[in-house]
Design a protein around this motif. Structure first.
Motif, PDB file in Angstrom:
ATOM      1  N   LYS A 124       0.381 -26.922 -39.746  1.00 14.58           N
ATOM      2  CA  LYS A 124       0.122 -25.504 -39.544  1.00 14.58           C
ATOM      3  C   LYS A 124      -0.826 -25.274 -38.365  1.00 14.58           C
ATOM      4  O   LYS A 124      -1.768 -26.025 -38.152  1.00 14.58           O
ATOM      5  CB  LYS A 124      -0.477 -24.889 -40.810  1.00 14.58           C
ATOM      6  CG  LYS A 124      -0.785 -23.407 -40.702  1.00 14.58           C
ATOM      7  CD  LYS A 124      -1.460 -22.903 -41.963  1.00 14.58           C
ATOM      8  CE  LYS A 124      -0.534 -22.962 -43.149  1.00 14.58           C
ATOM      9  NZ  LYS A 124      -1.151 -22.346 -44.348  1.00 14.58           N
ATOM     10  N   SER A 125      -0.546 -24.231 -37.614  1.00 13.82           N
ATOM     11  CA  SER A 125      -1.469 -23.754 -36.579  1.00 13.82           C
ATOM     12  C   SER A 125      -1.292 -22.248 -36.480  1.00 13.82           C
ATOM     13  O   SER A 125      -0.412 -21.653 -37.106  1.00 13.82           O
ATOM     14  CB  SER A 125      -1.206 -24.430 -35.231  1.00 13.82           C
ATOM     15  OG  SER A 125       0.125 -24.203 -34.811  1.00 13.82           O
ATOM     16  N   TYR A 126      -2.153 -21.616 -35.681  1.00 10.99           N
ATOM     17  CA  TYR A 126      -2.127 -20.160 -35.541  1.00 10.99           C
ATOM     18  C   TYR A 126      -2.098 -19.818 -34.066  1.00 10.99           C
ATOM     19  O   TYR A 126      -2.884 -20.346 -33.269  1.00 10.99           O
ATOM     20  CB  TYR A 126      -3.348 -19.531 -36.223  1.00 10.99           C
ATOM     21  CG  TYR A 126      -3.369 -19.771 -37.714  1.00 10.99           C
ATOM     22  CD1 TYR A 126      -2.828 -18.841 -38.596  1.00 10.99           C
ATOM     23  CD2 TYR A 126      -3.897 -20.949 -38.242  1.00 10.99           C
ATOM     24  CE1 TYR A 126      -2.823 -19.068 -39.960  1.00 10.99           C
ATOM     25  CE2 TYR A 126      -3.896 -21.191 -39.615  1.00 10.99           C
ATOM     26  CZ  TYR A 126      -3.354 -20.244 -40.458  1.00 10.99           C
ATOM     27  OH  TYR A 126      -3.349 -20.484 -41.814  1.00 10.99           O
ATOM     28  N   LEU A 127      -1.194 -18.924 -33.708  1.00  6.60           N
ATOM     29  CA  LEU A 127      -0.985 -18.560 -32.312  1.00  6.60           C
ATOM     30  C   LEU A 127      -1.756 -17.287 -31.981  1.00  6.60           C
ATOM     31  O   LEU A 127      -1.563 -16.249 -32.629  1.00  6.60           O
ATOM     32  CB  LEU A 127       0.514 -18.368 -32.067  1.00  6.60           C
ATOM     33  CG  LEU A 127       0.965 -17.981 -30.663  1.00  6.60           C
ATOM     34  CD1 LEU A 127       0.553 -19.043 -29.653  1.00  6.60           C
ATOM     35  CD2 LEU A 127       2.488 -17.797 -30.641  1.00  6.60           C
ATOM     36  N   PHE A 128      -2.645 -17.375 -30.991  1.00 10.55           N
ATOM     37  CA  PHE A 128      -3.438 -16.252 -30.493  1.00 10.55           C
ATOM     38  C   PHE A 128      -3.185 -16.114 -28.989  1.00 10.55           C
ATOM     39  O   PHE A 128      -2.570 -16.970 -28.351  1.00 10.55           O
ATOM     40  CB  PHE A 128      -4.936 -16.494 -30.688  1.00 10.55           C
ATOM     41  CG  PHE A 128      -5.432 -16.465 -32.104  1.00 10.55           C
ATOM     42  CD1 PHE A 128      -6.226 -15.417 -32.556  1.00 10.55           C
ATOM     43  CD2 PHE A 128      -5.155 -17.501 -32.989  1.00 10.55           C
ATOM     44  CE1 PHE A 128      -6.723 -15.395 -33.859  1.00 10.55           C
ATOM     45  CE2 PHE A 128      -5.636 -17.491 -34.293  1.00 10.55           C
ATOM     46  CZ  PHE A 128      -6.425 -16.431 -34.728  1.00 10.55           C
ATOM     47  N   GLN A 129      -3.741 -15.055 -28.404  1.00 12.95           N
ATOM     48  CA  GLN A 129      -3.771 -14.922 -26.947  1.00 12.95           C
ATOM     49  C   GLN A 129      -5.094 -14.296 -26.536  1.00 12.95           C
ATOM     50  O   GLN A 129      -5.770 -13.639 -27.350  1.00 12.95           O
ATOM     51  CB  GLN A 129      -2.617 -14.070 -26.445  1.00 12.95           C
ATOM     52  CG  GLN A 129      -2.656 -12.598 -26.847  1.00 12.95           C
ATOM     53  CD  GLN A 129      -1.507 -11.807 -26.264  1.00 12.95           C
ATOM     54  OE1 GLN A 129      -1.176 -11.950 -25.083  1.00 12.95           O
ATOM     55  NE2 GLN A 129      -0.878 -10.978 -27.086  1.00 12.95           N
ATOM     56  N   GLY A 130      -5.469 -14.505 -25.278  1.00 14.28           N
ATOM     57  CA  GLY A 130      -6.709 -13.921 -24.785  1.00 14.28           C
ATOM     58  C   GLY A 130      -7.200 -14.604 -23.524  1.00 14.28           C
ATOM     59  O   GLY A 130      -6.447 -15.292 -22.829  1.00 14.28           O
ATOM     60  N   PHE A 131      -8.488 -14.410 -23.245  1.00 15.86           N
ATOM     61  CA  PHE A 131      -9.106 -14.970 -22.048  1.00 15.86           C
ATOM     62  C   PHE A 131      -9.984 -16.169 -22.398  1.00 15.86           C
ATOM     63  O   PHE A 131     -10.568 -16.222 -23.488  1.00 15.86           O
ATOM     64  CB  PHE A 131      -9.984 -13.922 -21.350  1.00 15.86           C
ATOM     65  CG  PHE A 131      -9.238 -12.719 -20.857  1.00 15.86           C
ATOM     66  CD1 PHE A 131      -8.397 -12.805 -19.753  1.00 15.86           C
ATOM     67  CD2 PHE A 131      -9.374 -11.491 -21.494  1.00 15.86           C
ATOM     68  CE1 PHE A 131      -7.701 -11.688 -19.303  1.00 15.86           C
ATOM     69  CE2 PHE A 131      -8.691 -10.373 -21.049  1.00 15.86           C
ATOM     70  CZ  PHE A 131      -7.858 -10.471 -19.943  1.00 15.86           C
ATOM     71  N   VAL A 132     -10.054 -17.120 -21.486  1.00 15.78           N
ATOM     72  CA  VAL A 132     -11.058 -18.183 -21.558  1.00 15.78           C
ATOM     73  C   VAL A 132     -12.224 -17.717 -20.692  1.00 15.78           C
ATOM     74  O   VAL A 132     -12.114 -17.652 -19.468  1.00 15.78           O
ATOM     75  CB  VAL A 132     -10.506 -19.532 -21.037  1.00 15.78           C
ATOM     76  CG1 VAL A 132     -11.583 -20.609 -21.106  1.00 15.78           C
ATOM     77  CG2 VAL A 132      -9.275 -19.947 -21.836  1.00 15.78           C
ATOM     78  N   THR A 133     -13.328 -17.366 -21.309  1.00 19.40           N
ATOM     79  CA  THR A 133     -14.442 -16.785 -20.557  1.00 19.40           C
ATOM     80  C   THR A 133     -15.443 -17.842 -20.100  1.00 19.40           C
ATOM     81  O   THR A 133     -16.215 -17.596 -19.176  1.00 19.40           O
ATOM     82  CB  THR A 133     -15.172 -15.728 -21.408  1.00 19.40           C
ATOM     83  OG1 THR A 133     -15.664 -16.338 -22.604  1.00 19.40           O
ATOM     84  CG2 THR A 133     -14.215 -14.601 -21.783  1.00 19.40           C
ATOM     85  N   GLU A 134     -15.426 -19.006 -20.758  1.00 12.25           N
ATOM     86  CA  GLU A 134     -16.341 -20.078 -20.360  1.00 12.25           C
ATOM     87  C   GLU A 134     -15.834 -21.395 -20.925  1.00 12.25           C
ATOM     88  O   GLU A 134     -15.442 -21.474 -22.094  1.00 12.25           O
ATOM     89  CB  GLU A 134     -17.757 -19.812 -20.891  1.00 12.25           C
ATOM     90  CG  GLU A 134     -18.802 -20.814 -20.426  1.00 12.25           C
ATOM     91  CD  GLU A 134     -20.185 -20.489 -20.966  1.00 12.25           C
ATOM     92  OE1 GLU A 134     -21.076 -21.347 -20.874  1.00 12.25           O
ATOM     93  OE2 GLU A 134     -20.357 -19.369 -21.498  1.00 12.25           O
ATOM     94  N   SER A 135     -15.811 -22.440 -20.094  1.00 12.02           N
ATOM     95  CA  SER A 135     -15.336 -23.737 -20.569  1.00 12.02           C
ATOM     96  C   SER A 135     -15.756 -24.829 -19.600  1.00 12.02           C
ATOM     97  O   SER A 135     -15.817 -24.609 -18.384  1.00 12.02           O
ATOM     98  CB  SER A 135     -13.805 -23.731 -20.701  1.00 12.02           C
ATOM     99  OG  SER A 135     -13.315 -25.024 -20.964  1.00 12.02           O
ATOM    100  N   ASP A 136     -16.032 -26.034 -20.146  1.00 18.64           N
ATOM    101  CA  ASP A 136     -16.331 -27.198 -19.322  1.00 18.64           C
ATOM    102  C   ASP A 136     -15.081 -28.012 -18.995  1.00 18.64           C
ATOM    103  O   ASP A 136     -15.169 -29.025 -18.303  1.00 18.64           O
ATOM    104  CB  ASP A 136     -17.331 -28.116 -20.044  1.00 18.64           C
ATOM    105  CG  ASP A 136     -18.728 -27.512 -20.132  1.00 18.64           C
ATOM    106  OD1 ASP A 136     -19.068 -26.703 -19.253  1.00 18.64           O
ATOM    107  OD2 ASP A 136     -19.468 -27.848 -21.078  1.00 18.64           O
ATOM    108  N   LEU A 137     -13.935 -27.573 -19.479  1.00 17.55           N
ATOM    109  CA  LEU A 137     -12.696 -28.307 -19.242  1.00 17.55           C
ATOM    110  C   LEU A 137     -12.232 -28.096 -17.802  1.00 17.55           C
ATOM    111  O   LEU A 137     -12.111 -26.966 -17.333  1.00 17.55           O
ATOM    112  CB  LEU A 137     -11.612 -27.833 -20.208  1.00 17.55           C
ATOM    113  CG  LEU A 137     -10.254 -28.531 -20.104  1.00 17.55           C
ATOM    114  CD1 LEU A 137     -10.383 -30.001 -20.480  1.00 17.55           C
ATOM    115  CD2 LEU A 137      -9.218 -27.846 -20.987  1.00 17.55           C
TER     116      LEU A 137
END
Length: 334
Positions: A124-137
């Motif tokens: 199971k997983s859950y699908l969302f959408q949106g912005f990445v506002t901060e990440s070290d990746l």
């Protein structure tokens, strides 16, 4: 889009229904791989509403069954392949029954079959959408900054639990009074641990760049990214593939290639094309089911086997399992 009160009512309804149940080579970088952020770091996300206004939530549930084969018949017979097929119960979990899980629910009642049942239980997983506002990746971000997120059950529990908090007064997807969500990746032994993930303490309005991105690109309809609901022909193919996988057979592209194929395997030429689902090569290592039946708190098999003082459980024989399947089918048809 439903109001916060309506979302809370829906969550309560689902919790009540659940508590009464016994029973990377991918070029699509729209999906943000939060599981790839470095250990002991975080990524801040801002969820957006579903483009489909008929969806009462700002997410969709996704349930997939992983079928493993030792190789491809007539192709590379020594290279293992995995096919992800949709569990039909995710489309309407009150009115439909997955034929594979009807078998697996019985297997969980037999300790000798529990390990193999767990292997094939839906992920199971859950699908969302949106912005990445901060990440070290470090990644090559897509031109459209609106990303999709495949959220694991562990993180989803944090998300949904906070929504039930009375201190949450606005939808976190609200453009003016919404709230960012911080995914925190820790480590618990050899497993990734996201239990300290949480919502930001302060509301934040979308900035002008984010508003412009929504205006320019529009919102995704999340249902567009779920596999098509299987018809009877696809369900029959799934059951055949499941039985073959349990039996240790090779994947037969001539038989199933017009329904479900591993990534990189071409369509067969001997049959007319059907609606084909080709498995993605993305490996979502931390995404696992949180609703395995007959276990209140399921643990990985490796953790169970690590107990040196425990007796080793008898392993299921593939031929015996297949014989049990066929016996049940013949009994049902008698």
């Amino acid at each position: 889009m439903a109001s916060l009160a309506e979302i809370r009512a829906k969550l309560l309804e689902q919790d009540s229904r659940s508590s009464g149940t016994k029973s990377n080579t991918n070029k699509d970088n729209t999906v943000f791989p939060h599981w790839s952020i470095p250990d002991n770091t975080s990524a801040s996300l801002r969820f957006l509403p579903d483009g489909d206004t008929n969806n009462p939530f700002f997410w969709l549930k996704r349930e997939m069954i992983r079928l493993e084969f030792a190789g491809v018949k007539g192709g590379d017979e020594s290279k293992p392949v995995t096919i992800q097929v949709p569990c039909i119960e995710m489309y309407d979990d009150e009115k439909t029954t997955c034929p594979i899980h009807s078998e697996l629910r019985q297997w969980f009642k037999d300790p000798s079959l529990e390990d193999v049942a767990r292997k094939y239980w839906k992920k199971k997983s859950y699908l969302f959408q949106g912005f990445v506002t901060e990440s070290d990746l470090v990644e090559e971000a897509p031109e459209n900054p609106i990303r999709r997120f495949m959220i694991s059950p562990q993180i989803f529990k944090v998300i949904s639990a906070a929504l039930m908090d009375v201190d949450f007064t606005s939808l976190p997807t609200d453009y003016d009074q919404g709230t960012d969500f911080k995914v925190v990746k820790g480590q618990n032994g050899k497993w990734a641990d996201y239990s300290t993930s949480n919502w930001a303490r302060r509301e934040r309005s979308l900035n002008q760049d984010e508003l412009d991105a929504v205006e320019t690109n529009g919102l995704f309809n999340l249902s567009d990214f779920l596999p098509k609901k299987p018809d009877q022909a696809h369900l029959d193919a799934m059951v055949e593939m499941f039985e073959a996988s349990v039996d240790g057979q090779l994947y037969d592209n001539e038989k199933w290639g017009n329904y479900y194929r591993p990534w990189g395997v071409d369509a067969p030429t001997s049959k007319p094309a059907q609606s084909v689902v080709q498995s993605s090569p993305v490996v979502e290592k931390e995404i696992t089911s949180d609703e395995i039946p007959f276990k209140a708190d399921p643990v990985p098999s490796a953790a169970v086997n690590a107990d040196a003082g425990s007796e080793e459980k008898p392993k299921a024989n593939a031929q015996d399992i297949l014989a049990a399947i066929r016996n049940r089918k013949s009994g049902a048809n008698a």
